[in-house]
Scaffold this motif. Structure first.
Motif, short mmCIF file in Angstrom:
data_model
loop_
_atom_site.label_atom_id
_atom_site.label_comp_id
_atom_site.label_asym_id
_atom_site.label_seq_id
_atom_site.Cartn_x
_atom_site.Cartn_y
_atom_site.Cartn_z
N ILE A 71 -27.61 -54.23 -35.26
CA ILE A 71 -26.51 -53.27 -35.36
C ILE A 71 -25.89 -53.15 -33.97
N LEU A 72 -24.58 -53.33 -33.90
CA LEU A 72 -23.84 -53.10 -32.66
C LEU A 72 -22.77 -52.05 -32.93
N VAL A 73 -22.68 -51.03 -32.10
CA VAL A 73 -21.70 -49.97 -32.28
C VAL A 73 -21.09 -49.61 -30.93
N LEU A 74 -19.77 -49.38 -30.93
CA LEU A 74 -19.08 -48.97 -29.71
C LEU A 74 -18.00 -47.97 -30.07
N ALA A 75 -17.91 -46.89 -29.28
CA ALA A 75 -16.87 -45.88 -29.45
C ALA A 75 -16.19 -45.64 -28.11
N ASP A 76 -14.90 -45.38 -28.17
CA ASP A 76 -14.10 -45.13 -26.96
C ASP A 76 -13.37 -43.81 -27.16
N GLY A 77 -13.84 -42.76 -26.47
CA GLY A 77 -13.22 -41.45 -26.59
C GLY A 77 -11.76 -41.49 -26.16
N VAL A 78 -10.90 -40.89 -26.96
CA VAL A 78 -9.46 -40.92 -26.69
C VAL A 78 -9.13 -39.97 -25.53
N ASN A 79 -8.40 -40.48 -24.56
CA ASN A 79 -8.04 -39.74 -23.34
C ASN A 79 -9.27 -39.48 -22.48
N TRP A 80 -9.18 -38.47 -21.61
CA TRP A 80 -10.25 -38.17 -20.66
C TRP A 80 -11.01 -36.91 -21.08
N GLY A 81 -12.10 -36.65 -20.37
CA GLY A 81 -12.75 -35.35 -20.44
C GLY A 81 -14.05 -35.33 -21.21
N GLN A 82 -14.73 -34.19 -21.11
CA GLN A 82 -16.05 -34.03 -21.70
C GLN A 82 -16.01 -34.12 -23.22
N LYS A 83 -14.97 -33.57 -23.85
CA LYS A 83 -14.92 -33.59 -25.31
C LYS A 83 -14.66 -34.99 -25.86
N ALA A 84 -13.93 -35.81 -25.11
CA ALA A 84 -13.76 -37.21 -25.50
C ALA A 84 -15.08 -37.94 -25.38
N CYS A 85 -15.84 -37.64 -24.33
CA CYS A 85 -17.16 -38.23 -24.12
C CYS A 85 -18.11 -37.83 -25.26
N ILE A 86 -18.09 -36.54 -25.61
CA ILE A 86 -18.94 -36.05 -26.71
C ILE A 86 -18.57 -36.72 -28.02
N ALA A 87 -17.28 -36.88 -28.27
CA ALA A 87 -16.83 -37.51 -29.52
C ALA A 87 -17.37 -38.93 -29.65
N ALA A 88 -17.30 -39.71 -28.56
CA ALA A 88 -17.79 -41.09 -28.60
C ALA A 88 -19.28 -41.13 -28.86
N ARG A 89 -20.04 -40.28 -28.17
CA ARG A 89 -21.50 -40.29 -28.32
C ARG A 89 -21.92 -39.79 -29.70
N ALA A 90 -21.23 -38.77 -30.19
CA ALA A 90 -21.54 -38.27 -31.53
C ALA A 90 -21.23 -39.31 -32.59
N ALA A 91 -20.11 -40.03 -32.42
CA ALA A 91 -19.73 -41.06 -33.39
C ALA A 91 -20.77 -42.17 -33.45
N VAL A 92 -21.20 -42.65 -32.28
CA VAL A 92 -22.21 -43.71 -32.24
C VAL A 92 -23.52 -43.21 -32.83
N HIS A 93 -23.91 -41.98 -32.48
CA HIS A 93 -25.15 -41.42 -33.00
C HIS A 93 -25.12 -41.34 -34.53
N GLY A 94 -24.06 -40.74 -35.08
CA GLY A 94 -23.97 -40.58 -36.53
C GLY A 94 -23.95 -41.90 -37.26
N CYS A 95 -23.22 -42.86 -36.72
CA CYS A 95 -23.11 -44.19 -37.34
C CYS A 95 -24.46 -44.91 -37.34
N VAL A 96 -25.09 -45.00 -36.17
CA VAL A 96 -26.36 -45.72 -36.06
C VAL A 96 -27.46 -45.02 -36.86
N ASP A 97 -27.46 -43.70 -36.81
CA ASP A 97 -28.47 -42.93 -37.54
C ASP A 97 -28.42 -43.26 -39.03
N TYR A 98 -27.22 -43.25 -39.59
CA TYR A 98 -27.09 -43.54 -41.03
C TYR A 98 -27.51 -44.98 -41.34
N LEU A 99 -27.04 -45.92 -40.54
CA LEU A 99 -27.36 -47.33 -40.82
C LEU A 99 -28.86 -47.59 -40.72
N ASN A 100 -29.50 -47.03 -39.69
CA ASN A 100 -30.94 -47.24 -39.52
C ASN A 100 -31.74 -46.65 -40.67
#
Length: 490
Positions: free
Chosen positions: A204-233
């Motif tokens: 499984i390979l997953v990559l997310a790129d938070g839109v624009n800058w800032g902490q909430k963009a960073c959180i969005a990318a990490r949450a997206a990867v976490h949710g995606c990988v968690d479900y697939l696993n």
């Protein structure tokens, strides 16, 4: 004293003039293509659609659920979000999966995600580290115990995320300038996130790129990867998986994993992010593999084969015949309208891959810098949009075959590919960074700080000069996997 204008032109000469070897290498694939000398190789087809039913089913071979290697990043990657975890179930009545929202021909319509993510969460139990009163704990002991504890806590279906391999690897960096006074990079924190999970004969390979800058963009990318990988696993690779299944089942799981990703973004109060996931699986035919991809946004997936070159798995998610706005991600998960995502370019794709092929995903901080116009390739005339796309693939292939110097060696595994591409985009954007890191943009001749208004004036003065040098400043991430079976002894 050297003026700011003189410095800028000095940087342009120093960093944007390629070596003679790079010029020769670049000219070879550009001129061969534009003169019609490029030989198109009979590469495997890339099939794409908006629903699993639009793609032909292929039978998947036997899968092992044992994880050999796993890696996430940057700075902890997906392990830094989701202190609460929803039970993963393929028949959860509280969730409207995006594959349920289709019309008669399978085209996804107005998707209304059911946001019941605050219900039925279970809190993860983290065992606190104990310190003996009779034996003082030194820093190295604390680090060792923390790392041991992390290896025994399952996160997104994986016990140990600090276990990279040459054949399963990812990395992120920032291409933004370093402020000469504060010593902080613009655009901090890095708003990309990646994960790779390699099993005996799948990944499984997953990559997310938070839109624009800032902490909430960073959180969005990490949450997206976490949710995606968690479900697939926990669904695709569970012990309860059916004896026989097809790529249609895989695409259903991918779509549902995107739903989990979106809901987790909302739970963690993140903003918007792209998301691309590729699952590499063995087919029932011995020695054959398939790469199944789901993506939204402009994080792109590719395959590199030493015979066929580089092909883009995600090319169906954007029109290669139209020049796109590099500032437009084309789609995103997260609360685009306060709750729902933007799924305009949500696309499923599949292509057959071979033993030894390198499957990889890049954020646009990498793919855009491989574009011939943004990269300002030597001797390049005006080109059409479709030519830019083809030349981008040829530029990528040239780098993987011949290295940044043009003298080789060719990449042979996932780690070399990741290092090669990040090295290239870092070098390409060096001139822009050096121009923006000039201390004269921030202080006057007396060494006093300029006001914000004065800083803006000086930056406007160099905008035209910045346009003369190659590259785009952004966060840059690559995650890659070498197709084949893992041997735990290697």
């Amino acid at each position: 004293m050297t003026s700011l204008k003189q410095k800028v032109f000095g940087f342009i000469r120093q960093f944007s003039s390629p070596s003679s070897q790079e010029e020769t290498s670049t000219e070879n694939f550009i001129q061969n293509y534009l003169r019609g000398k490029e030989i198109r190789r009979n590469e495997p087809d890339i099939l794409h659609g908006r629903s699993p039913q639009e793609l032909p089913p292929r039978s998947i071979g036997k899968l092992s659920h044992v994880i050999f290697y796993a890696m996430t990043g940057p700075d902890g990657g997906l392990t830094t979000v989701n202190k609460q975890e929803k039970h993963v179930s393929t028949s959860d009545p509280d969730i409207h999966f995006i594959d349920d929202q289709t019309d008669n021909v399978g085209v996804i319509q107005d998707v209304n995600f059911n946001v019941s993510y605050n219900q039925s969460f279970k809190e993860k139990k983290f065992i606190p580290l104990q310190k003996s009163e009779s034996a003082p704990m030194y820093q190295e002991d604390i680090k060792e115990k923390n790392e041991e504890h992390e290896r025994n806590v399952e996160v997104a279906g994986v016990l140990n995320w600090k276990n990279p391999h040459n054949r399963a690897y990812g990395s992120s960096t920032t291409l933004y300038e370093l402020h000469p006074l504060t010593k902080i990079n613009a655009g901090e924190p890095i708003a990309d996130c990646f994960a790779v999970v390699a099993r005996e004969n799948s990944a499984i390979l997953v990559l997310a790129d938070g839109v624009n800058w800032g902490q909430k963009a960073c959180i969005a990318a990490r949450a997206a990867v976490h949710g995606c990988v968690d479900y697939l696993n926990k669904s695709m690779f569970s012990l309860a998986v059916r004896e026989s299944f097809t790529t249609t089942d895989i695409f259903l799981s991918l779509l549902r994993s995107f739903n989990f990703a979106h809901n987790l973004i909302l739970q963690e109060e993140g903003m918007l992010t792209t998301l691309t996931a590729v699952v590499v699986l063995p087919l029932t035919t011995c020695g054959k593999y398939i790469a199944c991809c789901c993506n939204v946004g402009d994080s792109l997936a590719y395959v590199y084969n030493s015979r066929y070159g580089v092909r883009e798995i995600t090319q169906g998610s954007h029109d290669v015949h139209s020049t796109r706005d590099m500032r437009d991600a084309l789609g995103a998960l997260g609360p685009v309208d306060g709750q729902n995502p933007e799924l305009t370019n949500l696309t499923l794709a599949m292509t057959e891959v071979e033993l030894g092929d390198l499957v990889f995903i890049t954020s646009d901080g990498v793919s855009d810098n491989l574009d011939p116009v943004i990269g300002k390739f030597a001797g390049l005339p005006t080109v059409e949009a479709y030519q830019r796309h083809r030349l981008t693939l040829l530029r990528t292939e040239d780098l993987l075959r011949n290295g940044v110097s043009g003298k080789g060696p060719s990449v042979t595994n996932a780690k070399e590919l990741v290092v090669n591409l990040l090295d290239f985009v870092t070098r390409l954007t060096a001139a822009k960074r050096h121009i923006l890191e000039d201390v004269d943009l921030y202080i006057n001749n007396d060494g006093k700080d300029l006001s914000r208004g004065e800083q803006r004036v000086r930056r406007r003065e160099i905008n035209g000069k910045l346009g003369m040098v190659p590259g785009k400043l952004d966060h840059a991430t690559v995650v890659a996997y070498s197709v084949g079976e893992f041997d735990v002894s290697t």
